[in-house]
Design an enzyme around this catalytic site. Sequence first.
Site, PDB file in Angstrom:
ATOM      1  N   THR A  43       0.832  -1.205   0.000  1.00  0.00           N
ATOM      2  CA  THR A  43       0.000   0.000   0.000  1.00  0.00           C
ATOM      3  C   THR A  43       0.864   1.250   0.000  1.00  0.00           C
ATOM      4  OG1 THR A  43      -1.652  -1.208   1.276  1.00  0.00           O
ATOM      5  CG2 THR A  43      -1.881   1.175   1.186  1.00  0.00           C
ATOM      6  N   THR A  44       1.902   1.270   0.851  1.00  0.00           N
ATOM      7  CA  THR A  44       2.791   2.415   0.944  1.00  0.00           C
ATOM      8  C   THR A  44       3.578   2.618  -0.344  1.00  0.00           C
ATOM      9  OG1 THR A  44       2.984   1.901   3.298  1.00  0.00           O
ATOM     10  CG2 THR A  44       4.512   3.520   2.432  1.00  0.00           C
ATOM     11  N   TYR A 106     -12.772  -4.439  -2.583  1.00  0.00           N
ATOM     12  CA  TYR A 106     -13.918  -4.011  -3.393  1.00  0.00           C
ATOM     13  C   TYR A 106     -14.919  -5.144  -3.625  1.00  0.00           C
ATOM     14  CZ  TYR A 106     -16.742  -1.586  -6.879  1.00  0.00           C
ATOM     15  OH  TYR A 106     -17.789  -1.010  -7.542  1.00  0.00           O
ATOM     16  N   TYR A 132      -2.328 -10.670   4.270  1.00  0.00           N
ATOM     17  CA  TYR A 132      -2.362  -9.259   4.663  1.00  0.00           C
ATOM     18  C   TYR A 132      -3.811  -8.892   4.948  1.00  0.00           C
ATOM     19  CZ  TYR A 132      -1.650  -4.143   4.215  1.00  0.00           C
ATOM     20  OH  TYR A 132      -1.612  -2.790   4.419  1.00  0.00           O
ATOM     21  N   ARG A 137      -9.123  -0.857   4.690  1.00  0.00           N
ATOM     22  CA  ARG A 137      -8.937  -0.563   3.273  1.00  0.00           C
ATOM     23  C   ARG A 137      -9.716  -1.518   2.369  1.00  0.00           C
ATOM     24  NH1 ARG A 137      -5.001   2.954   1.621  1.00  0.00           N
ATOM     25  NH2 ARG A 137      -3.611   3.774   3.241  1.00  0.00           N
ATOM     26  N   LYS A 162       0.459 -10.372   8.000  1.00  0.00           N
ATOM     27  CA  LYS A 162       0.586  -8.968   8.384  1.00  0.00           C
ATOM     28  C   LYS A 162      -0.807  -8.537   8.819  1.00  0.00           C
ATOM     29  CE  LYS A 162       1.286  -4.272   6.637  1.00  0.00           C
ATOM     30  NZ  LYS A 162       1.546  -3.417   5.454  1.00  0.00           N
ATOM     31  N   ILE A 204       5.731  -4.868   9.636  1.00  0.00           N
ATOM     32  CA  ILE A 204       5.872  -4.298   8.296  1.00  0.00           C
ATOM     33  C   ILE A 204       5.454  -2.845   8.444  1.00  0.00           C
ATOM     34  CG2 ILE A 204       5.076  -4.357   5.913  1.00  0.00           C
ATOM     35  CD1 ILE A 204       4.854  -7.370   6.137  1.00  0.00           C
TER      36      ILE A 204
END
Length: 293
Positions: A43-44, A106, A132, A137, A162, A204
Site C-alpha cells: 500500500t505504501t 472491493y 495481509y 482498506r 501482516k 511491516i
Amino acid sequence: MFSGSIPALVTPFKDGKFDEQTYRRLIDWQIEQGSSGLVPCGTTGEASTLSIEEHHRVVEVCIDQAAGRVPVIAGCGSNDTQNALAHMRFCKEAGAAAGLCVAPYYNRPSQTGLIAHFSYLAENSDLPIVLYNVPSRTVTDIEDETVVELVRKYPDRIVAIKDASGDLSRVADHRMGLDKDFCQLSGNDELWLPHSAAGGSGCISVSANVAPALCAEFYEAMAANDLVRARELNDRLFPLHYAMFSDASPAPAKYALSRVHDWVNDEVRLPICRASDAARKAVDEALEHAGLV
C-alpha cells in the site's frame, strides 16, 4: 520465518515515472540502517497506481539491489485471483522470499470466498504467502478461524500474516488456534509494542521508511525483553507513527523522507496528493521529536 523491522517501501517517482536510481539508493540505506526485510509494492508503495509492468519492475529492482542481504516480501495482492497469481509467479521467478497477499478489496468476498482465493494461490504457486489483513482498506476481514484453517491446510505455503486489523487479541487467537509457531507481523506501527509483547515477531512498517535505525533498535529491545528501552524508543517514535497517516498515505511518508534526505522528493501519483500543510506540520514536529532533523 520473518522478523524485525521491515519497511513497506515507498516507490519514488520523478516526473511521473518510477525513479529507479533513487529506489536503489533507498534500499541500500535501509539495509545499512538495520532493516531486516523489504516490502516493495505494498500500500505504501502505491501499488494500486502502478501498471503491471511497473509493478514487476519495482519488485525486480528491489530484489536485485537487496542482493540476498535481506529477504524481499513482494506485494502480490489483487482483487482478481488470476492477477494475484500472475504477480506471484513473476515474483517467485525474480527471487522474492514471499508474496504479500492482501484480502481481495472491493469485491467483498465471504469467508468461503477468501478461503477459495488463498487456497487457489497456494495450490498454483510455490511462493510462500504472507496474508495481509487490513479491513479498513479492503472492507473485508480475514477472520481468525479463516486464518487458522488456511494455515492448517497449507502449512508450508501460508507462512505469516501482516495484521493491520487493530485487534490485538488476534495475536493470541492465532497462537491458540495453531499447533505450531506462526509468524505474526504487525501492520500498525503504533501497536507494534503490544503486538510484540503478545507474540508478534516484528512489523511491516511505514515509519521505518523514515526512521529505519530507530525502528530496528526498537525491535532489538523488544526481542531482548528490554521493555524499559523499548518504551523509550516507542515514545520517541510514537508521534511519527501517527504523522505518517496525517494525510492520505504515503504522502506524509514521502514528505518526511524528503526532509531527511535531499535526494528523495515527495512526488506521489493521483489520486494521492502531496501532503497538506497540516500534515507537513505534524510530520515536521514528529521528526523533530524523534531527533531525525
